[in-house]
Design a protein around this motif. Structure first.
Motif, PDB file in Angstrom:
ATOM      1  N   VAL A 140      46.598  53.136  31.597  1.00  0.00           N
ATOM      2  CA  VAL A 140      47.097  53.942  30.482  1.00  0.00           C
ATOM      3  C   VAL A 140      46.765  53.223  29.178  1.00  0.00           C
ATOM      4  CG1 VAL A 140      49.095  55.029  29.414  1.00  0.00           C
ATOM      5  CG2 VAL A 140      48.955  54.856  31.903  1.00  0.00           C
ATOM      6  N   MET A 141      46.071  53.928  28.285  1.00  0.00           N
ATOM      7  CA  MET A 141      45.662  53.375  27.002  1.00  0.00           C
ATOM      8  C   MET A 141      46.316  54.173  25.880  1.00  0.00           C
ATOM      9  SD  MET A 141      41.745  52.897  25.611  1.00  0.00           S
ATOM     10  CE  MET A 141      41.325  51.997  27.100  1.00  0.00           C
ATOM     11  N   VAL A 142      46.708  53.491  24.810  1.00  0.00           N
ATOM     12  CA  VAL A 142      47.328  54.157  23.670  1.00  0.00           C
ATOM     13  C   VAL A 142      46.531  53.837  22.414  1.00  0.00           C
ATOM     14  CG1 VAL A 142      48.916  52.232  23.231  1.00  0.00           C
ATOM     15  CG2 VAL A 142      49.480  54.520  22.397  1.00  0.00           C
ATOM     16  N   ASN A 143      46.363  54.850  21.568  1.00  0.00           N
ATOM     17  CA  ASN A 143      45.734  54.684  20.259  1.00  0.00           C
ATOM     18  C   ASN A 143      46.808  54.955  19.216  1.00  0.00           C
ATOM     19  OD1 ASN A 143      44.330  55.788  17.726  1.00  0.00           O
ATOM     20  ND2 ASN A 143      42.625  54.919  18.867  1.00  0.00           N
ATOM     21  N   ALA A 144      47.119  53.945  18.401  1.00  0.00           N
ATOM     22  CA  ALA A 144      48.245  54.075  17.476  1.00  0.00           C
ATOM     23  C   ALA A 144      47.965  53.295  16.206  1.00  0.00           C
ATOM     24  CB  ALA A 144      49.531  53.581  18.137  1.00  0.00           C
ATOM     25  N   GLN A 145      48.851  53.472  15.234  1.00  0.00           N
ATOM     26  CA  GLN A 145      48.805  52.731  13.982  1.00  0.00           C
ATOM     27  C   GLN A 145      49.768  51.557  14.082  1.00  0.00           C
ATOM     28  OE1 GLN A 145      46.843  53.356  11.349  1.00  0.00           O
ATOM     29  NE2 GLN A 145      45.940  55.225  12.180  1.00  0.00           N
ATOM     30  N   GLN A 146      49.225  50.372  13.921  1.00  0.00           N
ATOM     31  CA  GLN A 146      50.057  49.173  13.997  1.00  0.00           C
ATOM     32  C   GLN A 146      50.645  48.880  12.627  1.00  0.00           C
ATOM     33  OE1 GLN A 146      47.963  45.674  15.226  1.00  0.00           O
ATOM     34  NE2 GLN A 146      49.798  44.613  15.912  1.00  0.00           N
ATOM     35  N   ASP A 147      51.952  48.751  12.563  1.00  0.00           N
ATOM     36  CA  ASP A 147      52.627  48.514  11.293  1.00  0.00           C
ATOM     37  C   ASP A 147      52.212  47.170  10.712  1.00  0.00           C
ATOM     38  OD1 ASP A 147      53.921  50.906  11.587  1.00  0.00           O
ATOM     39  OD2 ASP A 147      55.709  50.025  12.506  1.00  0.00           O
ATOM     40  N   LYS A 148      52.079  47.159   9.362  1.00  0.00           N
ATOM     41  CA  LYS A 148      51.761  45.923   8.648  1.00  0.00           C
ATOM     42  C   LYS A 148      52.880  45.617   7.665  1.00  0.00           C
ATOM     43  CE  LYS A 148      48.273  44.089   8.999  1.00  0.00           C
ATOM     44  NZ  LYS A 148      47.859  42.982   9.889  1.00  0.00           N
ATOM     45  N   GLY A 149      52.683  44.568   6.920  1.00  0.00           N
ATOM     46  CA  GLY A 149      53.687  44.180   5.942  1.00  0.00           C
ATOM     47  C   GLY A 149      53.670  45.089   4.727  1.00  0.00           C
ATOM     48  N   ARG A 150      54.606  44.876   3.823  1.00  0.00           N
ATOM     49  CA  ARG A 150      54.709  45.700   2.620  1.00  0.00           C
ATOM     50  C   ARG A 150      53.468  45.502   1.751  1.00  0.00           C
ATOM     51  NH1 ARG A 150      60.126  45.271  -0.825  1.00  0.00           N
ATOM     52  NH2 ARG A 150      60.862  46.165   1.161  1.00  0.00           N
ATOM     53  N   GLY A 151      52.929  46.621   1.306  1.00  0.00           N
ATOM     54  CA  GLY A 151      51.756  46.569   0.447  1.00  0.00           C
ATOM     55  C   GLY A 151      50.449  46.491   1.206  1.00  0.00           C
ATOM     56  N   GLU A 152      50.466  46.478   2.557  1.00  0.00           N
ATOM     57  CA  GLU A 152      49.247  46.412   3.354  1.00  0.00           C
ATOM     58  C   GLU A 152      49.064  47.717   4.121  1.00  0.00           C
ATOM     59  OE1 GLU A 152      49.363  43.060   5.887  1.00  0.00           O
ATOM     60  OE2 GLU A 152      49.639  41.602   4.295  1.00  0.00           O
ATOM     61  N   ASP A 153      47.795  48.088   4.342  1.00  0.00           N
ATOM     62  CA  ASP A 153      47.494  49.321   5.065  1.00  0.00           C
ATOM     63  C   ASP A 153      47.790  49.153   6.554  1.00  0.00           C
ATOM     64  OD1 ASP A 153      46.649  50.449   2.717  1.00  0.00           O
ATOM     65  OD2 ASP A 153      44.545  49.861   3.013  1.00  0.00           O
ATOM     66  N   ALA A 154      48.197  50.280   7.208  1.00  0.00           N
ATOM     67  CA  ALA A 154      48.442  50.256   8.651  1.00  0.00           C
ATOM     68  C   ALA A 154      47.127  50.030   9.389  1.00  0.00           C
ATOM     69  CB  ALA A 154      49.087  51.555   9.099  1.00  0.00           C
ATOM     70  N   LEU A 155      47.181  49.325  10.508  1.00  0.00           N
ATOM     71  CA  LEU A 155      45.996  48.951  11.267  1.00  0.00           C
ATOM     72  C   LEU A 155      45.892  49.836  12.499  1.00  0.00           C
ATOM     73  CD1 LEU A 155      43.713  46.814  11.280  1.00  0.00           C
ATOM     74  CD2 LEU A 155      45.153  45.450  12.785  1.00  0.00           C
ATOM     75  N   GLN A 156      44.787  50.597  12.621  1.00  0.00           N
ATOM     76  CA  GLN A 156      44.585  51.457  13.786  1.00  0.00           C
ATOM     77  C   GLN A 156      44.066  50.618  14.944  1.00  0.00           C
ATOM     78  OE1 GLN A 156      42.024  54.782  13.105  1.00  0.00           O
ATOM     79  NE2 GLN A 156      42.484  55.741  15.058  1.00  0.00           N
ATOM     80  N   ILE A 157      44.687  50.785  16.120  1.00  0.00           N
ATOM     81  CA  ILE A 157      44.345  49.947  17.265  1.00  0.00           C
ATOM     82  C   ILE A 157      44.414  50.765  18.546  1.00  0.00           C
ATOM     83  CG2 ILE A 157      46.743  49.169  17.526  1.00  0.00           C
ATOM     84  CD1 ILE A 157      45.624  46.479  18.509  1.00  0.00           C
ATOM     85  N   SER A 158      43.509  50.458  19.491  1.00  0.00           N
ATOM     86  CA  SER A 158      43.554  51.008  20.848  1.00  0.00           C
ATOM     87  C   SER A 158      43.850  49.861  21.799  1.00  0.00           C
ATOM     88  CB  SER A 158      42.227  51.671  21.220  1.00  0.00           C
ATOM     89  OG  SER A 158      42.074  52.896  20.545  1.00  0.00           O
ATOM     90  N   LYS A 159      44.838  50.084  22.680  1.00  0.00           N
ATOM     91  CA  LYS A 159      45.311  48.994  23.538  1.00  0.00           C
ATOM     92  C   LYS A 159      45.686  49.546  24.906  1.00  0.00           C
ATOM     93  CE  LYS A 159      47.138  44.751  24.189  1.00  0.00           C
ATOM     94  NZ  LYS A 159      47.368  44.865  25.648  1.00  0.00           N
TER      95      LYS A 159
END
Length: 279
Positions: A140-159
């Motif tokens: 099972v694989m998920v593609n999601a937006q990984q939360d970042k710190g304040r002022g930084e863009d969210a990181l898209q990741i497949s895991k």
């Protein structure tokens, strides 16, 4: 002369025929002398999770020396038992193919002890074009937006979050003997309780994909996942480390050796004498 040859051939034919008849009679008598036992077999194909009744079963003579372990000789002993695997017509019913006594029919009888069944929504792409069938294993694989710190863009990741997950059913079908691909909208997976929690969170934060794997492959591979930047070969952004100006330290003047103070003296006159006292 010709008559003698013909008579000889007829005699030989009769002799060979008699020998064959004697051999066949002996073989039949030997076969009838083999001890056999009654064994209960399936009279029809029985799907897994089905409750067994007398109409589904029959008995056959089975050589005593090769009776399967765990087989049954009485049809009544199998009444209302539930099969946890598919049983083909003519196949012997054995204890290992049955759920424990008292188990209700249905998919719950197929779930292994300590496991849970959880359904996820799929389509023709997510469900591997319908090839993820009951009895197969998937990752099972998920593609999601990984939360970042304040002022930084969210990181898209497949895991890959789960590996070697058993497919229990597709839609409402749990038959494992069918190999024809089926495009369905839901797939039921067998998971541990901890993996069920992971899957529930994964489907709420991103998009799931099922990855079909070889049934005999038991290798697990731990991955860190991949981001969009890594996919396109972009260099990882280096966050500059801000260095604050160090506070100015006040200059400290080292004290030199202390200058001796001048002594103060007092002259004391007493009676006829004088004395000088310094301090």
């Amino acid at each position: 002369m010709k008559n003698i040859k013909a008579i000889g051939l007829i005699f030989l034919a009769l002799l060979f025929g008699l020998a064959a008849a004697v051999y066949a009679t002996g073989w039949i008598s030997r076969q009838s002398g083999i001890a056999s036992n009654k064994v209960v077999v399936a009279a029809v194909d029985i799907d897994l999770g089905s409750r067994v009744n007398a109409q589904m079963l029959s008995t056959v003579d089975w050589p005593s020396g090769s009776v399967p372990n765990g087989s049954f000789s009485d049809i009544k002993a199998l009444n209302d038992r539930v099969v946890k695997v598919g049983v083909l017509r003519g196949e012997a019913l054995m204890e290992g193919k049955l759920a424990p006594v008292g188990t209700q029919g249905g998919l719950s009888a197929v779930i292994a002890s300590g496991k849970r069944a959880m359904t996820v929504r799929v389509n023709d792409v997510v469900g591997v074009a319908g090839f993820a069938l009951p009895g197969n294993y998937v990752d099972v694989m998920v593609n999601a937006q990984q939360d970042k710190g304040r002022g930084e863009d969210a990181l898209q990741i497949s895991k890959t979050v789960l590996e070697k997950v058993l497919v229990l059913a597709v839609a409402q079908e749990a038959n494992r003997d069918d190999t024809k691909p089926k495009v369905v909208s839901a797939v039921t997976l067998e998971l541990s309780l901890e993996d069920s929690e992971k899957l529930d969170l994964a489907r709420s934060v991103g998009t799931l994909s099922l990855v079909l794997r070889n049934q005999m492959d038991k290798t697990t591979v731990a991955t860190l996942g991949i981001t969009k930047g890594q996919l396109f070969g972009e260099k990882k952004d280096i966050v500059p480390v801000s260095t604050a100006a160090a506070p100015a330290h006040p200059r400290v003047r080292l004290a030199g050796p202390a200058t001796p103070r001048a002594s103060e003296c007092v002259e004391v006159i007493q009676h006829a004498g004088r004395s000088l006292t310094c301090f």
